[in-house]
Design a protein around this motif. Structure first.
Motif, PDB file in Angstrom:
ATOM      1  N   ASP A  14       0.833  -1.209   0.000  1.00  0.00           N
ATOM      2  CA  ASP A  14       0.000   0.000   0.000  1.00  0.00           C
ATOM      3  C   ASP A  14       0.862   1.252   0.000  1.00  0.00           C
ATOM      4  OD1 ASP A  14      -2.377  -1.291  -0.195  1.00  0.00           O
ATOM      5  OD2 ASP A  14      -3.008  -0.978   1.876  1.00  0.00           O
ATOM      6  N   LEU A  15       1.833   1.266  -0.889  1.00  0.00           N
ATOM      7  CA  LEU A  15       2.782   2.372  -0.969  1.00  0.00           C
ATOM      8  C   LEU A  15       2.269   3.534  -1.813  1.00  0.00           C
ATOM      9  CD1 LEU A  15       5.762   3.518  -0.702  1.00  0.00           C
ATOM     10  CD2 LEU A  15       6.217   2.318  -2.860  1.00  0.00           C
ATOM     11  N   LEU A  16       1.652   3.256  -2.950  1.00  0.00           N
ATOM     12  CA  LEU A  16       1.584   4.237  -4.027  1.00  0.00           C
ATOM     13  C   LEU A  16       0.453   5.252  -3.942  1.00  0.00           C
ATOM     14  CD1 LEU A  16       2.426   1.962  -7.096  1.00  0.00           C
ATOM     15  CD2 LEU A  16       3.982   3.314  -5.674  1.00  0.00           C
ATOM     16  N   PHE A  17      -0.740   4.836  -3.525  1.00  0.00           N
ATOM     17  CA  PHE A  17      -1.899   5.716  -3.615  1.00  0.00           C
ATOM     18  C   PHE A  17      -2.660   5.775  -2.296  1.00  0.00           C
ATOM     19  CE2 PHE A  17      -1.147   4.126  -7.927  1.00  0.00           C
ATOM     20  CZ  PHE A  17      -1.002   5.321  -8.614  1.00  0.00           C
TER      21      PHE A  17
ATOM     22  N   ALA B 115      15.179  -1.611  -0.993  1.00  0.00           N
ATOM     23  CA  ALA B 115      14.175  -2.586  -0.578  1.00  0.00           C
ATOM     24  C   ALA B 115      14.447  -3.958  -1.171  1.00  0.00           C
ATOM     25  CB  ALA B 115      12.785  -2.102  -0.980  1.00  0.00           C
ATOM     26  N   ALA B 116      14.386  -4.981  -0.336  1.00  0.00           N
ATOM     27  CA  ALA B 116      14.522  -6.358  -0.819  1.00  0.00           C
ATOM     28  C   ALA B 116      13.273  -6.798  -1.568  1.00  0.00           C
ATOM     29  CB  ALA B 116      14.775  -7.294   0.358  1.00  0.00           C
ATOM     30  N   ALA B 117      12.133  -6.194  -1.205  1.00  0.00           N
ATOM     31  CA  ALA B 117      10.871  -6.524  -1.868  1.00  0.00           C
ATOM     32  C   ALA B 117       9.841  -5.465  -1.495  1.00  0.00           C
ATOM     33  CB  ALA B 117      10.376  -7.912  -1.472  1.00  0.00           C
ATOM     34  N   ARG B 118       8.796  -5.423  -2.303  1.00  0.00           N
ATOM     35  CA  ARG B 118       7.677  -4.511  -2.038  1.00  0.00           C
ATOM     36  C   ARG B 118       6.380  -5.238  -2.347  1.00  0.00           C
ATOM     37  NH1 ARG B 118       7.092  -0.159  -6.201  1.00  0.00           N
ATOM     38  NH2 ARG B 118       4.885  -0.611  -6.505  1.00  0.00           N
ATOM     39  N   VAL B 119       5.471  -5.251  -1.400  1.00  0.00           N
ATOM     40  CA  VAL B 119       4.196  -5.941  -1.574  1.00  0.00           C
ATOM     41  C   VAL B 119       3.248  -5.075  -2.394  1.00  0.00           C
ATOM     42  CG1 VAL B 119       2.189  -6.897  -0.380  1.00  0.00           C
ATOM     43  CG2 VAL B 119       4.483  -7.189   0.588  1.00  0.00           C
ATOM     44  N   VAL B 120       2.470  -5.723  -3.243  1.00  0.00           N
ATOM     45  CA  VAL B 120       1.433  -5.038  -4.011  1.00  0.00           C
ATOM     46  C   VAL B 120       0.113  -5.168  -3.254  1.00  0.00           C
ATOM     47  CG1 VAL B 120       0.192  -4.898  -6.189  1.00  0.00           C
ATOM     48  CG2 VAL B 120       2.615  -5.537  -6.173  1.00  0.00           C
TER      49      VAL B 120
ATOM     50  N   ALA C 112      -2.313  -2.798 -12.825  1.00  0.00           N
ATOM     51  CA  ALA C 112      -1.060  -3.530 -12.644  1.00  0.00           C
ATOM     52  C   ALA C 112       0.052  -3.038 -13.562  1.00  0.00           C
ATOM     53  CB  ALA C 112      -1.294  -5.028 -12.871  1.00  0.00           C
ATOM     54  N   ASP C 113      -0.298  -2.499 -14.720  1.00  0.00           N
ATOM     55  CA  ASP C 113       0.743  -2.043 -15.653  1.00  0.00           C
ATOM     56  C   ASP C 113       1.602  -0.948 -15.041  1.00  0.00           C
ATOM     57  OD1 ASP C 113      -0.080  -3.838 -17.554  1.00  0.00           O
ATOM     58  OD2 ASP C 113      -1.326  -2.391 -18.641  1.00  0.00           O
TER      59      ASP C 113
ATOM     60  N   ASP D  83       3.241 -10.576  -4.748  1.00  0.00           N
ATOM     61  CA  ASP D  83       1.802 -10.713  -4.887  1.00  0.00           C
ATOM     62  C   ASP D  83       1.195 -11.079  -3.534  1.00  0.00           C
ATOM     63  OD1 ASP D  83      -0.798 -11.319  -6.281  1.00  0.00           O
ATOM     64  OD2 ASP D  83      -0.285 -13.336  -5.543  1.00  0.00           O
ATOM     65  N   ALA D  84       0.064 -10.433  -3.186  1.00  0.00           N
ATOM     66  CA  ALA D  84      -0.582 -10.678  -1.899  1.00  0.00           C
ATOM     67  C   ALA D  84      -1.738 -11.668  -1.997  1.00  0.00           C
ATOM     68  CB  ALA D  84      -1.067  -9.360  -1.307  1.00  0.00           C
TER      69      ALA D  84
END
Length: 563
Positions: A105-108, A138-143, A152-153, A164-165
């Protein structure tokens, strides 16, 4: 649009996150097959290198929700990409066995697409936040769902591995196997989809097979009570051999507090909007993770609960319509306080001992120059893009519908209300627009609505380049309330066209606190307390009678409370 965004991002080179690698089957490994570690009270390891290998430091962010930096309306607001990067880079340099990941929940701000007028700015900001994760290594980022507001694009604009969650997000991985020093850390996300328990079991099992020493679940649960949903999934996570759960979704990123649940595995939830980072220091053992609570941790948690209880009680008193919901929240907080006070801990023999601390990103944390440069470039580009788009839009707001009042401007109010106008000039409301100009944010669509009057309303202002249109200013040098700039009378008392035509009716003489909360919300005004703030805008000449020979003035003077 993509070419415009690339222009701002090219000032910071792309980075491959340190230690990140795709998870691949490499034989089986169970939680009990890892080397034995020292725990509290055991003898020191035979070599310093062996001891170091048994300790790791993990840092997580969650629910940044489109918050690049605090808006700046309150002097002690926490958060901001430059502070986060400075803290993480410093800790990484001091702590070799280190890993950072973003729990999603980073982007919006929300999962819904932004309004049409906001798309350009929100898309640009999201791209900068994604670039910031590269600076953070970051080693990873959750969507999470908030990351998919533009589809998704849009997620492809990063070199950080995406997790992927459970929603089968295109381009995102099921697991990531990374390293904190010599220790393999398995990261995966779950919570979305029809069967999160099955997702947890399969992905945790795969990471153990890949050789993960620690398995961390970055959780994005569905529903409105995210922390409760996380607690409900603890049995499934325990059965799957998960060592730690980090909650990536906060229901209200601006106001949901840092939370811990010392379950097995522990559930840790950093507050959103980048206000705090979660730091977890682990001393590895052969058993499950035991979450230790020090005396300072307990004291801080009780103090924070007391503050929230007091705040909710005041809000319940000020806002009767919200009282039932607030009383229920107060009861919940009182129960949590009692549980914290009575808690007694004892670490089992052989446990992996974790100490979790929430790091406030306040003004004591320095700003990273490279991240600050990225943010400054974003601000400049936003102004250019928003001004260019504004010129393609109608110059004026749509006309009022039949029976609907429209904004007329402070210059019309002062025709009758000279005393009130003289009072208003002494308040911070009369300087609201100037505060934006000072920090070059007068063309930011994130900020403008609370620094002008009648934003997107009939008779108000609907273009960021037209805030000065609609009438002359008032006061000394006619410098206050020019056009629709500043928080004018109508911003609080309502649109005044019908009142002007038929005084003294058709106006709200008393302003309810919920009107204030439209701008003094948790994200922008974290310390708002109506009882403390109102004296700075009420007094003789405005809401109170003037004595003979008395000049209009607020009841309270000075800089005022923290906004």
């Amino acid at each position: 649009m993509r070419s415009l965004i690339v222009g701002i991002l090219c000032c910071v080179g792309c980075r491959t996150p340190p230690g990140a690698q795709p998870s691949a089957a490499a034989g089986s490994s169970s939680p009990g097959s890892a080397p034995a570690s020292s725990v509290a009270g055991s003898k020191p390891s035979e070599s310093a290198s062996a001891a170091a290998a048994e300790r790791v430091t993990l840092v997580f962010a969650a629910s940044t929700a489109g918050q690049l930096v605090p808006c700046g309306c309150s002097p002690d607001q926490r958060g901001g990409l430059p502070r986060a990067v400075a803290y993480v880079r410093k800790l990484r340099a001091e702590t070799p066995d280190f890993l950072y990941a973003d729990a999603g929940d980073l982007l919006f701000e929300t999962a819904a697409p932004p309004p049409a007028q906001m798309v350009t700015q929100r898309q640009l900001k999201a791209s900068v936040l994604a670039q910031g994760e590269e600076l953070l290594g970051a080693a990873a980022r959750v969507v999470g769902k908030r990351d998919l507001a533009l589809g998704a694009d849009f997620l492809g604009q990063t070199k950080v591995p995406l997790l992927d969650a459970g929603a089968s997000t295109r381009g995102a991985r099921a697991t990531v196997l990374s390293q904190a020093g010599a220790v393999k850390i398995g990261l995966f996300a779950a919570g979305l989809g029809e069967n999160p328990q099955a997702t947890i079991a399969a992905r945790a099992r795969q990471l153990r097979a890949d050789g993960a020493r620690l398995v961390v679940l970055l959780l994005q649960p569905s529903g409105d009570n995210s922390f409760g949903a996380a607690q409900a999934l603890v049995p499934a996570a325990r059965e799957a051999g998960v060592d730690l759960i980090v909650l990536g979704k906060r229901d209200d990123p601006a106001s949901d507090p840092n939370r811990k649940d010392a379950s097995t595995p522990p559930v840790l939830a950093p507050e959103g909007h980048g206000q705090s980072l979660l730091r977890v220091d682990l001393q590895l053992g052969t058993g499950p993770v035991f979450l230790a609570h020090g005396s300072e941790d307990k004291t801080a948690e009780l103090r924070a609960l007391d503050e929230r209880i007091a705040r909710f009680r005041q809000q319940a008193q000020d806002n009767p319509a919200r009282r039932p919901a607030l009383v229920a929240k107060i009861d919940e907080l009182e129960k949590r306080k009692a549980a914290v006070q009575s808690a007694v801990e004892s670490a089992p023999a052989g446990a992996t001992i974790a100490t979790a601390v929430f790091i406030p990103l306040d003004s004591k944390v320095t700003e990273d120059p490279e991240a600050k440069q990225l943010v400054d470039a974003y601000d400049a580009r936003v102004a250019q893009l928003n001004l260019a788009e504004a010129k393609t839009q109608p110059a004026a707001c749509p006309a009022a519908r039949k029976g609907e009042a429209s904004f007329v401007g402070a210059h019309r109010c002062v025709e009758c209300h000279t005393t009130q106008a003289a009072f208003w000039e002494k308040t911070s409301h009369a300087r609201a627009y100037a505060t934006l100009v000072t920090v070059n944010k007068q063309f930011s669509l994130d900020c403008i609505r609370c620094h002008v009057s009648g934003w997107q309303q009939p008779g108000g202002v609907c273009r960021i380049d037209k805030a000065a249109v609609g009438g002359p200013g008032i006061g000394a040098g006619n410098r206050f309330g020019i056009g629709r700039q500043d928080v004018q009378c109508e911003a609080c008392h309502g649109a005044g066209s019908e009142h002007v035509a038929d005084p003294p009716e058709h106006i709200e003489s008393k302003v309810a606190v919920n009107v204030c909360l439209r701008c003094h919300e948790a994200a922008n005004s974290p310390h708002f307390d109506d009882a403390k703030y109102r004296p700075f805008i009420i007094g003789p000449g405005h809401g109170m009678p003037l004595a003979r020979g008395e000049q209009p003035h607020p009841l309270a003077t000075g800089k005022g409370p923290l906004q």
